[in-house]
Design an enzyme around this catalytic site. Structure first.
Site, short mmCIF file in Angstrom:
data_model
loop_
_atom_site.label_atom_id
_atom_site.label_comp_id
_atom_site.label_asym_id
_atom_site.label_seq_id
_atom_site.Cartn_x
_atom_site.Cartn_y
_atom_site.Cartn_z
N LYS A 1 -72.68 34.51 174.07
CA LYS A 1 -73.03 35.72 174.85
C LYS A 1 -71.89 34.64 175.83
CE LYS A 1 -75.98 35.27 179.04
NZ LYS A 1 -74.72 35.09 180.34
N ASN A 2 -72.01 32.84 176.46
CA ASN A 2 -71.66 32.30 177.37
C ASN A 2 -69.41 32.37 176.24
OD1 ASN A 2 -73.74 32.68 179.03
ND2 ASN A 2 -73.98 30.85 179.08
N ARG B 1 -72.47 37.41 186.99
CA ARG B 1 -71.84 36.40 187.95
C ARG B 1 -70.36 36.48 187.30
NH1 ARG B 1 -73.19 33.34 191.81
NH2 ARG B 1 -71.74 31.50 191.12
N CYS C 1 -78.16 33.65 193.17
CA CYS C 1 -78.63 34.04 192.21
C CYS C 1 -79.74 33.65 192.43
CB CYS C 1 -77.78 34.41 190.88
SG CYS C 1 -78.00 32.97 189.68
N ARG D 1 -75.55 29.20 193.17
CA ARG D 1 -73.85 28.94 192.12
C ARG D 1 -73.18 29.05 193.62
NH1 ARG D 1 -76.13 31.90 187.63
NH2 ARG D 1 -74.44 30.78 186.25
N PRO D 2 -72.20 28.87 194.41
CA PRO D 2 -70.77 28.64 195.05
C PRO D 2 -69.94 28.65 193.43
CG PRO D 2 -71.83 26.13 194.49
CD PRO D 2 -72.92 27.06 194.70
N ASP E 1 -66.50 27.25 194.36
CA ASP E 1 -65.46 26.48 195.11
C ASP E 1 -64.25 25.78 194.37
OD1 ASP E 1 -68.14 25.27 195.31
OD2 ASP E 1 -67.27 22.96 196.03
N GLN E 2 -64.95 25.29 193.60
CA GLN E 2 -64.62 24.60 191.94
C GLN E 2 -63.31 25.66 192.17
OE1 GLN E 2 -64.48 21.25 192.65
NE2 GLN E 2 -66.15 21.75 194.02
N ASP F 1 -80.21 25.82 180.70
CA ASP F 1 -80.41 26.77 179.35
C ASP F 1 -80.92 26.87 178.14
OD1 ASP F 1 -78.25 28.07 181.16
OD2 ASP F 1 -76.46 28.59 179.60
N ILE G 1 -79.17 20.35 187.49
CA ILE G 1 -77.48 21.40 187.04
C ILE G 1 -78.18 22.24 188.47
CG2 ILE G 1 -76.03 23.73 185.84
CD1 ILE G 1 -76.05 19.90 184.83
N ARG H 1 -79.76 41.13 178.81
CA ARG H 1 -78.52 41.03 179.30
C ARG H 1 -77.71 39.39 178.10
NH1 ARG H 1 -78.07 38.18 184.25
NH2 ARG H 1 -75.96 37.73 183.63
C1 UD1 Z 1 -72.15 28.94 183.11
C2 UD1 Z 1 -73.26 29.47 182.20
C3 UD1 Z 1 -74.64 29.39 182.24
C4 UD1 Z 1 -75.02 28.22 182.68
C5 UD1 Z 1 -74.35 26.86 183.21
C6 UD1 Z 1 -74.13 25.39 183.49
C7 UD1 Z 1 -71.68 31.48 181.45
C8 UD1 Z 1 -71.09 33.22 181.38
N1 UD1 Z 1 -72.90 31.04 182.10
O1 UD1 Z 1 -72.37 29.06 184.49
O2 UD1 Z 1 -75.35 29.79 181.47
O3 UD1 Z 1 -76.38 27.57 183.02
O4 UD1 Z 1 -72.69 27.03 182.84
O5 UD1 Z 1 -74.22 25.34 181.66
O6 UD1 Z 1 -70.90 30.47 181.02
N2 UD1 Z 1 -71.14 24.57 191.10
C9 UD1 Z 1 -70.47 24.49 192.23
N3 UD1 Z 1 -69.04 25.28 192.34
C10 UD1 Z 1 -68.22 25.82 191.98
C11 UD1 Z 1 -68.63 26.12 190.36
C12 UD1 Z 1 -70.19 25.30 190.09
O7 UD1 Z 1 -70.96 23.60 193.19
O8 UD1 Z 1 -67.53 26.01 191.85
C13 UD1 Z 1 -72.43 24.10 190.52
C14 UD1 Z 1 -73.15 25.51 190.11
O9 UD1 Z 1 -74.12 25.93 191.54
C15 UD1 Z 1 -74.26 24.71 189.27
C16 UD1 Z 1 -73.45 23.11 189.01
O10 UD1 Z 1 -71.87 23.38 189.35
O11 UD1 Z 1 -75.36 23.73 190.46
C17 UD1 Z 1 -73.03 24.20 187.05
O12 UD1 Z 1 -72.46 25.68 187.57
P1 UD1 Z 1 -71.15 25.70 186.11
O13 UD1 Z 1 -71.11 25.14 184.65
O14 UD1 Z 1 -70.34 26.32 186.92
O15 UD1 Z 1 -72.39 27.40 185.62
P2 UD1 Z 1 -71.47 28.75 185.62
O16 UD1 Z 1 -70.40 28.02 184.82
O17 UD1 Z 1 -71.89 29.54 186.57
#
Ligand code: UD1
Length: 418
Positions: A22-23, A93, A117, A122-123, A125-126, A306, A328, A398
């Site tokens: 999926k991811n 998302r 969520c 889950r911002p 910003d990055q 996960d 995480i 999903r």
């Molecule tokens: C992806 C996976 C999800 C998995 C997660 C962590 C997909 C579709 N989903 O989610 O199944 O649980 O990786 O392995 O691939 N963060 C920020 N700012 C940002 C982006 C992230 O603060 O701009 C934080 C998030 O809130 C979280 C951490 O970074 O605490 C990791 O998030 P991220 O790796 O981005 O997860 P996703 O890509 O959303």
């Protein structure tokens, strides 16, 4: 609304075929927007999130065709919109992954902000920081990120934290930027490598994927390609834990053992005997009760967040006490309340859960709160006395392809009810 009914007490035995990840497939489908010809994707799991992504690409104007084997053909030549609406982004998302491709290929993107969520705030910003570093103008208005750029310019992007989604989004954008982009503190997940493999097949120039430093030399255009999606390591891990908990023996076929090192190590620690070939993993528990394991989630190659909920289900009936730390997501212990309803002994202190194994869980009605939490409740149901009925299973659809059919082929007492 549909529910899943699990009749506990049967050890799992047999082979299970693992689906595409999926991811990995979600960003790869979005990458189809970057090309100027058709992208064909195979080994696609039949999941609700895949259908949502295809709906989104369709709304943007891409031509979508799906054959009987669920191979997908994305034709980006008819794209006429660059708006990802709230109705789609709020249900998934990963829709935010169209930001980079739209911006790089069409010079503009409007993507609804996803909002929070269940598992955390889950911002994004990055993602935004990366696009800005590549020269995009970005504003946030009326709940939408509006991004524009004539042509993106390569840059050095240093992520504040490791983010899978931000790495993917900025990687996709950089493929069509002018000059070299260096992503520092990049995510190293196998799904990033799979995305890079697909982008390279489309003509992108990428090195270092799978490490914390990815280097992209931008190209003028990307062409059509064919790509087969990497097997789902989280689905694989979920079945292996199910077999371990029930004392069974299963082989996960069409799998990729090298993407599961941290999970396999923990299963061995729990007492499982594991044998791998290039594309299969056999786990034999020989009827034994698992030992409790301690773990702390971390970005890849650490233990995946996960898989935390599924291992918690195992610790609930293991011999001993397991200390589990979630680093995480801030709110990813929602399955705890439901596991307690099944008779588990769990104490949560901040980001730590202390799980004391009990001899037996007892079946009860429970409610799924998110995707992996749903899986953990099914696993708990497999070892509980009597019947466990899991409500709100739309989360499961999903992310797991036919989980009840696959488990029931392994001998589990499980069925979907209305
Ligand atoms: C992806 C996976 C999800 C998995 C997660 C962590 C997909 C579709 N989903 O989610 O199944 O649980 O990786 O392995 O691939 N963060 C920020 N700012 C940002 C982006 C992230 O603060 O701009 C934080 C998030 O809130 C979280 C951490 O970074 O605490 C990791 O998030 P991220 O790796 O981005 O997860 P996703 O890509 O959303």
């Amino acid at each position: 609304m549909q529910k899943i009914l699990v009749q506990g007490g049967k050890p799992l035995h047999g082979d299970v075929r693992i689906s595409g990840a999926k991811n990995a497939v979600l960003p790869i489908l979005c990458a189809g927007l970057l090309a100027d010809d058709v992208l064909r994707v195979s080994n696609v799991p039949r999941l609700h999130d895949v259908k949502t992504t295809l709906r989104l690409l369709g709304e943007l104007g891409a031509g979508i065709a799906i054959d009987d084997a669920f191979n997908i053909r994305i034709d980006p030549r008819t794209v006429h919109s660059h708006v990802a609406p709230y109705e789609l982004v709020k249900t998934m998302r990963a829709s935010v992954l169209v930001l980079g491709p739209l911006l790089a290929r069409y010079g503009a993107a409007e993507v609804s902000l996803p909002g929070g969520c269940a598992i955390g705030s889950r911002p994004i910003d990055q993602h935004i920081k990366g696009m800005q570093a590549l020269g995009a103008d970005i504003s946030v208005d009326h709940g939408f990120i509006k991004a524009s750029a004539k042509r993106l310019r390569g840059a050095r992007v240093v992520f504040d934290m490791v983010s899978v989604g931000a790495t993917e989004n900025v990687l996709m954008a950089a493929t069509l930027a002018e000059g070299r982009t260096v992503l520092e503190n990049a995510a190293m997940e196998p799904e990033i490598i799979d995305l890079a493999v697909c982008l390279r097949a489309m003509g992108a120039n990428i090195e270092g994927d799978g490490t914390g430093r990815i280097v992209v030399e931008g190209v003028e255009r990307l062409h059509g390609a064919e790509h087969s999606v990497v097997p789902d390591r989280i689905e694989t891990g979920t079945f292996l834990v199910a077999a371990a908990m029930t004392g069974g023996r299963i082989t996960a076929t069409h799998a990729r053992p090298e993407t599961l090192d941290a999970v396999i190590d923990k299963l061995k620690e729990a007492g499982a005997v594991i044998d791998c070939t290039d594309d299969s993993i056999t786990l034999d528990m020989g009827g034994r009760r698992p030992h409790a394991v301690n773990l702390s989630t971390a970005p890849h190659p650490g233990f995946p967040t996960d898989m935390q909920a599924q291992f918690m289900a195992m610790n609930c009936i293991a011999d001993g006490v397991g200390v589990m730390i979630e680093t995480i997501f801030e709110n990813r212990f929602m399955h705890v309340q439901e596991l307690l309803r099944l008779g588990a002994d769990i104490r949560v202190e901040g980001h730590t859960a202390i799980v004391r194994g009990v001899d037996k869980l007892s079946g009860a009605p429970v409610m799924a709160t998110d995707l992996r939490a749903s899986a953990s409740l099914i696993l708990a149901g497999l070892v509980a006395d009597g019947e466990t009925v899991i409500d709100r299973i739309y989360h499961l659809d999903r992310g797991y392809e036919n989980i009840e059919a696959k488990l029931s082929a392994l001998g589990a007492g499980i069925r979907r009810i209305d």
